[in-house]
Design a protein around this motif. Sequence first.
Motif, PDB file in Angstrom:
ATOM      1  N   UNK A  25      -5.593   0.742   1.556  1.00 60.13           N
ATOM      2  CA  UNK A  25      -6.494  -0.275   2.715  1.00 60.13           C
ATOM      3  C   UNK A  25      -7.353  -1.395   2.109  1.00 60.13           C
ATOM      4  N   UNK A  26      -8.305  -0.890   1.817  1.00 60.27           N
ATOM      5  CA  UNK A  26      -8.936  -1.906   1.286  1.00 60.27           C
ATOM      6  C   UNK A  26      -8.853  -3.202   0.405  1.00 60.27           C
ATOM      7  N   UNK A  27      -6.949  -3.071  -0.330  1.00 59.47           N
ATOM      8  CA  UNK A  27      -7.199  -4.326  -0.621  1.00 59.47           C
ATOM      9  C   UNK A  27      -5.706  -5.125   0.982  1.00 59.47           C
ATOM     10  N   UNK A  28      -5.106  -4.058   1.621  1.00 60.88           N
ATOM     11  CA  UNK A  28      -4.903  -4.627   2.796  1.00 60.88           C
ATOM     12  C   UNK A  28      -6.012  -5.732   3.978  1.00 60.88           C
ATOM     13  N   UNK A  55      -3.648 -16.498  -4.122  1.00 62.00           N
ATOM     14  CA  UNK A  55      -4.155 -15.661  -4.752  1.00 62.00           C
ATOM     15  C   UNK A  55      -4.395 -14.461  -4.725  1.00 62.00           C
ATOM     16  N   UNK A  56      -3.844 -13.366  -4.044  1.00 60.84           N
ATOM     17  CA  UNK A  56      -3.506 -12.246  -4.561  1.00 60.84           C
ATOM     18  C   UNK A  56      -2.624 -12.076  -6.207  1.00 60.84           C
ATOM     19  N   UNK A  57      -1.803 -12.733  -6.254  1.00 58.41           N
ATOM     20  CA  UNK A  57      -1.326 -12.823  -7.347  1.00 58.41           C
ATOM     21  C   UNK A  57      -2.021 -12.963  -8.442  1.00 58.41           C
ATOM     22  N   UNK A  58      -2.761 -13.807  -8.599  1.00 55.56           N
ATOM     23  CA  UNK A  58      -3.768 -14.448  -9.727  1.00 55.56           C
ATOM     24  C   UNK A  58      -5.171 -13.663  -9.340  1.00 55.56           C
ATOM     25  N   UNK A  75      -0.630  -3.251  -5.525  1.00 56.75           N
ATOM     26  CA  UNK A  75      -1.312  -3.648  -4.244  1.00 56.75           C
ATOM     27  C   UNK A  75      -1.484  -4.772  -3.996  1.00 56.75           C
ATOM     28  N   UNK A  76      -0.811  -5.783  -4.679  1.00 54.20           N
ATOM     29  CA  UNK A  76      -0.332  -7.125  -3.857  1.00 54.20           C
ATOM     30  C   UNK A  76       0.584  -6.678  -2.945  1.00 54.20           C
ATOM     31  N   UNK A  77       1.817  -6.563  -2.932  1.00 50.22           N
ATOM     32  CA  UNK A  77       2.120  -6.155  -1.574  1.00 50.22           C
ATOM     33  C   UNK A  77       1.310  -5.598  -0.139  1.00 50.22           C
ATOM     34  N   UNK A  78       0.099  -4.785  -1.094  1.00 53.71           N
ATOM     35  CA  UNK A  78      -0.822  -4.484   0.441  1.00 53.71           C
ATOM     36  C   UNK A  78      -1.542  -5.633   0.713  1.00 53.71           C
ATOM     37  N   UNK A  80      -0.728  -8.783   0.992  1.00 54.45           N
ATOM     38  CA  UNK A  80       0.326  -9.934   1.074  1.00 54.45           C
ATOM     39  C   UNK A  80       0.448  -9.077   2.977  1.00 54.45           C
ATOM     40  N   UNK A  81       0.693  -7.825   2.579  1.00 49.44           N
ATOM     41  CA  UNK A  81       0.725  -7.190   4.121  1.00 49.44           C
ATOM     42  C   UNK A  81      -0.222  -7.522   4.863  1.00 49.44           C
ATOM     43  N   UNK A  82      -1.544  -7.883   4.458  1.00 44.32           N
ATOM     44  CA  UNK A  82      -2.898  -7.812   5.281  1.00 44.32           C
ATOM     45  C   UNK A  82      -2.707  -9.347   5.527  1.00 44.32           C
ATOM     46  N   UNK A  83      -2.530  -9.939   4.421  1.00 45.23           N
ATOM     47  CA  UNK A  83      -2.453 -11.040   5.175  1.00 45.23           C
ATOM     48  C   UNK A  83      -1.437 -11.943   6.012  1.00 45.23           C
ATOM     49  N   UNK A  84      -0.470 -11.682   6.133  1.00 44.73           N
ATOM     50  CA  UNK A  84       0.298 -11.954   6.827  1.00 44.73           C
ATOM     51  C   UNK A  84       0.056 -11.288   8.751  1.00 44.73           C
ATOM     52  N   UNK A  85      -0.447  -9.826   8.678  1.00 45.34           N
ATOM     53  CA  UNK A  85      -1.350  -9.843  10.170  1.00 45.34           C
ATOM     54  C   UNK A  85      -2.283 -10.142  10.002  1.00 45.34           C
ATOM     55  N   UNK A  86      -3.693 -10.537   9.383  1.00 47.79           N
ATOM     56  CA  UNK A  86      -4.629 -12.099   9.396  1.00 47.79           C
ATOM     57  C   UNK A  86      -3.811 -12.885   9.512  1.00 47.79           C
ATOM     58  N   UNK A  87      -3.464 -13.522   9.512  1.00 49.43           N
ATOM     59  CA  UNK A  87      -3.031 -15.299   9.832  1.00 49.43           C
ATOM     60  C   UNK A  87      -1.664 -14.945  11.086  1.00 49.43           C
TER      61      UNK A  87
END
Length: 115
Positions: A25-28, A55-58, A75-78, A80-87
């Motif tokens: 949830x923190x990652x997301x 940046x998440x992968x890095x 962790x990276x998938x969360x 990306x999911x958070x980034x998708x929703x945020x964008x």
Amino acid sequence: MGVIWSLSSAPQTPGPSLEHPVDWAAHFLAYLALAFTLARATGRRGAALVIAAWFGALDEIHQAFVPPREAGVQDWLFDVAGAWLGSSLALRRARSARPAARADGPPERAAGHAT
């Protein structure tokens, strides 16, 4: 990005220990905020999503070298999911703030001008 990098450079995050699923949830949420601000700054959802995912992968690779942290695909998938929703939310909000286009087409030209 600096805050995320700084937090992931520390052996322990400030405050209570974050275990699964709380750390996901923190990652997301962190990457939702990052991509939201990137999309608002650039006006480009795709660019914000790619930058945040990269940046998440890095950052996950970076964490592999910080004892006792671990790098994880989940962790990276969360991230990306958070980034998708945020964008998505950033530009949805920006689109709704713009005045609506006229349904009947472009504005009228001044009288006396040929079209």
